[in-house]
Design a protein around this motif. Sequence first.
Motif, short mmCIF file in Angstrom:
data_model
loop_
_atom_site.label_atom_id
_atom_site.label_comp_id
_atom_site.label_asym_id
_atom_site.label_seq_id
_atom_site.Cartn_x
_atom_site.Cartn_y
_atom_site.Cartn_z
N CYS A 123 -3.01 18.79 54.93
CA CYS A 123 -3.98 19.89 55.07
C CYS A 123 -4.71 20.14 53.75
O CYS A 123 -5.93 20.32 53.72
CB CYS A 123 -3.28 21.16 55.53
SG CYS A 123 -2.62 21.08 57.21
N GLY A 124 -3.95 20.18 52.66
CA GLY A 124 -4.56 20.40 51.36
C GLY A 124 -5.51 19.28 50.98
O GLY A 124 -6.58 19.52 50.40
N LEU A 125 -5.14 18.05 51.30
CA LEU A 125 -6.01 16.91 51.00
C LEU A 125 -7.34 17.03 51.73
O LEU A 125 -8.40 16.72 51.18
CB LEU A 125 -5.31 15.60 51.38
CG LEU A 125 -4.15 15.16 50.49
CD1 LEU A 125 -3.43 13.96 51.11
CD2 LEU A 125 -4.64 14.80 49.09
N VAL A 126 -7.29 17.48 52.97
CA VAL A 126 -8.53 17.63 53.75
C VAL A 126 -9.42 18.72 53.15
O VAL A 126 -10.65 18.56 53.06
CB VAL A 126 -8.21 17.93 55.22
CG1 VAL A 126 -9.48 18.31 55.99
CG2 VAL A 126 -7.55 16.73 55.88
N GLN A 127 -8.82 19.84 52.74
CA GLN A 127 -9.62 20.91 52.13
C GLN A 127 -10.32 20.40 50.88
O GLN A 127 -11.50 20.69 50.65
CB GLN A 127 -8.73 22.11 51.76
CG GLN A 127 -7.78 22.59 52.84
CD GLN A 127 -8.45 22.93 54.16
OE1 GLN A 127 -9.53 23.48 54.19
NE2 GLN A 127 -7.80 22.58 55.25
N GLN A 128 -9.60 19.64 50.06
CA GLN A 128 -10.19 19.08 48.85
C GLN A 128 -11.26 18.05 49.18
O GLN A 128 -12.32 17.99 48.56
CB GLN A 128 -9.11 18.44 47.98
CG GLN A 128 -8.04 19.40 47.51
CD GLN A 128 -8.57 20.41 46.52
OE1 GLN A 128 -9.08 20.07 45.46
NE2 GLN A 128 -8.49 21.68 46.87
N PHE A 129 -10.97 17.20 50.16
CA PHE A 129 -11.90 16.16 50.59
C PHE A 129 -13.24 16.76 51.00
O PHE A 129 -14.31 16.30 50.57
CB PHE A 129 -11.29 15.39 51.77
CG PHE A 129 -12.18 14.35 52.38
CD1 PHE A 129 -12.18 13.06 51.90
CD2 PHE A 129 -13.01 14.66 53.44
CE1 PHE A 129 -13.00 12.08 52.46
CE2 PHE A 129 -13.84 13.71 54.01
CZ PHE A 129 -13.83 12.41 53.51
N VAL A 130 -13.20 17.80 51.81
CA VAL A 130 -14.42 18.39 52.33
C VAL A 130 -15.15 19.21 51.26
O VAL A 130 -16.36 19.02 51.04
CB VAL A 130 -14.11 19.27 53.56
CG1 VAL A 130 -15.35 20.03 54.01
CG2 VAL A 130 -13.57 18.41 54.69
N SER A 131 -14.44 20.10 50.61
CA SER A 131 -15.10 21.03 49.68
C SER A 131 -15.74 20.29 48.51
O SER A 131 -16.90 20.53 48.17
CB SER A 131 -14.10 22.07 49.17
OG SER A 131 -13.03 21.45 48.50
N VAL A 132 -15.02 19.38 47.88
CA VAL A 132 -15.55 18.66 46.72
C VAL A 132 -16.51 17.57 47.16
O VAL A 132 -17.55 17.35 46.52
CB VAL A 132 -14.40 18.08 45.88
CG1 VAL A 132 -14.95 17.27 44.71
CG2 VAL A 132 -13.50 19.19 45.37
N GLY A 133 -16.20 16.88 48.25
CA GLY A 133 -17.08 15.81 48.72
C GLY A 133 -18.47 16.30 49.08
O GLY A 133 -19.48 15.64 48.76
N LEU A 134 -18.56 17.45 49.72
CA LEU A 134 -19.88 18.01 50.05
C LEU A 134 -20.68 18.29 48.78
O LEU A 134 -21.90 18.12 48.75
CB LEU A 134 -19.71 19.30 50.87
CG LEU A 134 -19.26 19.14 52.32
CD1 LEU A 134 -19.00 20.50 52.96
CD2 LEU A 134 -20.30 18.37 53.14
N GLY A 135 -20.00 18.75 47.74
CA GLY A 135 -20.70 19.05 46.49
C GLY A 135 -21.22 17.81 45.80
O GLY A 135 -22.38 17.77 45.35
N PHE A 136 -20.41 16.77 45.71
CA PHE A 136 -20.87 15.54 45.08
C PHE A 136 -21.96 14.86 45.90
O PHE A 136 -22.82 14.18 45.34
CB PHE A 136 -19.69 14.58 44.85
CG PHE A 136 -18.88 14.90 43.64
CD1 PHE A 136 -19.35 14.56 42.38
CD2 PHE A 136 -17.66 15.55 43.75
CE1 PHE A 136 -18.61 14.86 41.24
CE2 PHE A 136 -16.91 15.84 42.62
CZ PHE A 136 -17.39 15.50 41.37
N GLY A 137 -21.93 15.03 47.20
CA GLY A 137 -22.98 14.47 48.03
C GLY A 137 -24.35 15.06 47.73
O GLY A 137 -25.38 14.40 47.93
N LEU A 138 -24.37 16.28 47.21
CA LEU A 138 -25.65 16.91 46.86
C LEU A 138 -26.34 16.20 45.71
O LEU A 138 -27.55 16.39 45.51
CB LEU A 138 -25.42 18.38 46.52
CG LEU A 138 -25.01 19.28 47.69
CD1 LEU A 138 -24.64 20.67 47.21
CD2 LEU A 138 -26.14 19.37 48.72
N SER A 139 -25.62 15.38 44.93
CA SER A 139 -26.27 14.61 43.87
C SER A 139 -27.20 13.55 44.46
O SER A 139 -28.16 13.13 43.82
CB SER A 139 -25.22 13.94 42.98
OG SER A 139 -24.44 13.01 43.71
N VAL A 140 -26.92 13.10 45.69
CA VAL A 140 -27.82 12.17 46.40
C VAL A 140 -29.03 12.93 46.92
O VAL A 140 -30.16 12.42 46.93
CB VAL A 140 -27.06 11.47 47.55
CG1 VAL A 140 -27.98 10.51 48.29
CG2 VAL A 140 -25.84 10.74 47.02
#
Length: 448
Positions: free
Chosen positions: A45-62
């Motif tokens: 569960c914790g891995l998914v929260q980190q995956f989504v929250s941080v991944g969405l942010g780094f995607g904004l660099s694109v």
Amino acid sequence: MDTNVSDVLPNVRLEVTESTPLLSDNSSNSPPDAPKWRKAAIIACGLVQQFVSVGLGFGLSVMYPELINIFNSRRSNAALIQGLYMGLSTGGGILWAPLIQKYGPGKSVLVGSLVTCVGLLASSFAEELWTIILCTGVIAGMGMCTCYLSAFITVSWVFHKDPGVPLVCLTMGSSLGQFVIPYLYEICIEKYAWSGAFILVSGISLQCIPFGLIMYGAQEYFVTGKKASKRKSVCETSLLTDVLVWILLVNCLLVALTGNVEAWFIVDILMSRGFSRQAGSLLVSIIGAANFLGRVSGTFIKFKFTRTPTIAHWVYICPFIALAHALVISLEDYYAIMGACILQGAFFGVTNSQTPALMYEAAGHNRYPQAMSLVNLMYGFGNLLSNVLGGIIRDELGEYDLAFYISVCTALYMTFSSLVATLIIWRRRKEEETRQRWDGNYETVISF
């Protein structure tokens, strides 16, 4: 003639050495220890929260260079989207930490993921840049901050006996998000333009909901700071008077301020050098993959060297990060830049993976939720300032070189500050061991 000890020493009160369950055993009031499968589910569960929250942010660099072209915007303005989102998603949790502790991480994740979805979805209908700054940067960032912080709190409450390795393992989810989600942004932008991309990625935040329900169902196994200690809990304000905590917090601020300059701006840098946006998006994902390998290595290091202060590893890691920053901005060949990004991503991943564990070592179980909130606050300020200052440097100087040179200097500073923190931890451990030996000898004399 029989002599009673109490007759000889009338002022000495003798106590039974064996515990009396009705008087001294609190096990009946303590939450049960979670089974292994439940602990594995909590980590997932914790891995998914980190995956989504941080991944969405780094995607904004694109999305960053795309929005600059669409809205004919200054880079410093467009950088506010990613800066506010990353700043609030990682640092905004300090505002909601009391509510997370009161209502539980599970409920907080459910509400936060829905708010994030609404913010990203509303951005797709924006007609000007400031609408996206508000909806994605502020609303989505504030929603996702509860998911980000709840993951750390839940793991520390379930693995309350020894959370060091699980907390380090937890951070691997963010590097996986950085690896996967930016390229999803690229695919969505290519097929459905920027507005369609916002609609599609808004659904990613909803993936937190089922895992939030799992966290909600594990409440019976939570051991909060008050339940974990029989002594009087330490006042949270003591964190602000602890020199060691401040050294670590400043390091966390600098990590967020300078550690992600490649991930934030590599797409724009490559496009300014004549490469395609796809080539830059690929490098963002590669940095994420290297970051994942670094976090795996950080987990192994923590598991292998359990007695070594976690911050001690930063002493030899930070010089490699400084070298990587210098290489990225100096090299011209695409594959050479890729190699430097891999170097930076891997060593930066090690430091990021160890942050929750080193703060746990400095603050202890009782103060950990508040301490982790302060860490996330430092990350929030660093992420916000990193994006905005990078955009201003590019607008004013026409290049990002100064941002990278600053990053080199801060990495070298963290080398020396980490050495100081290590010495403080060793000294405190020695003092604690001396105190425990003294207490043990004193109790032996009294027992005799």
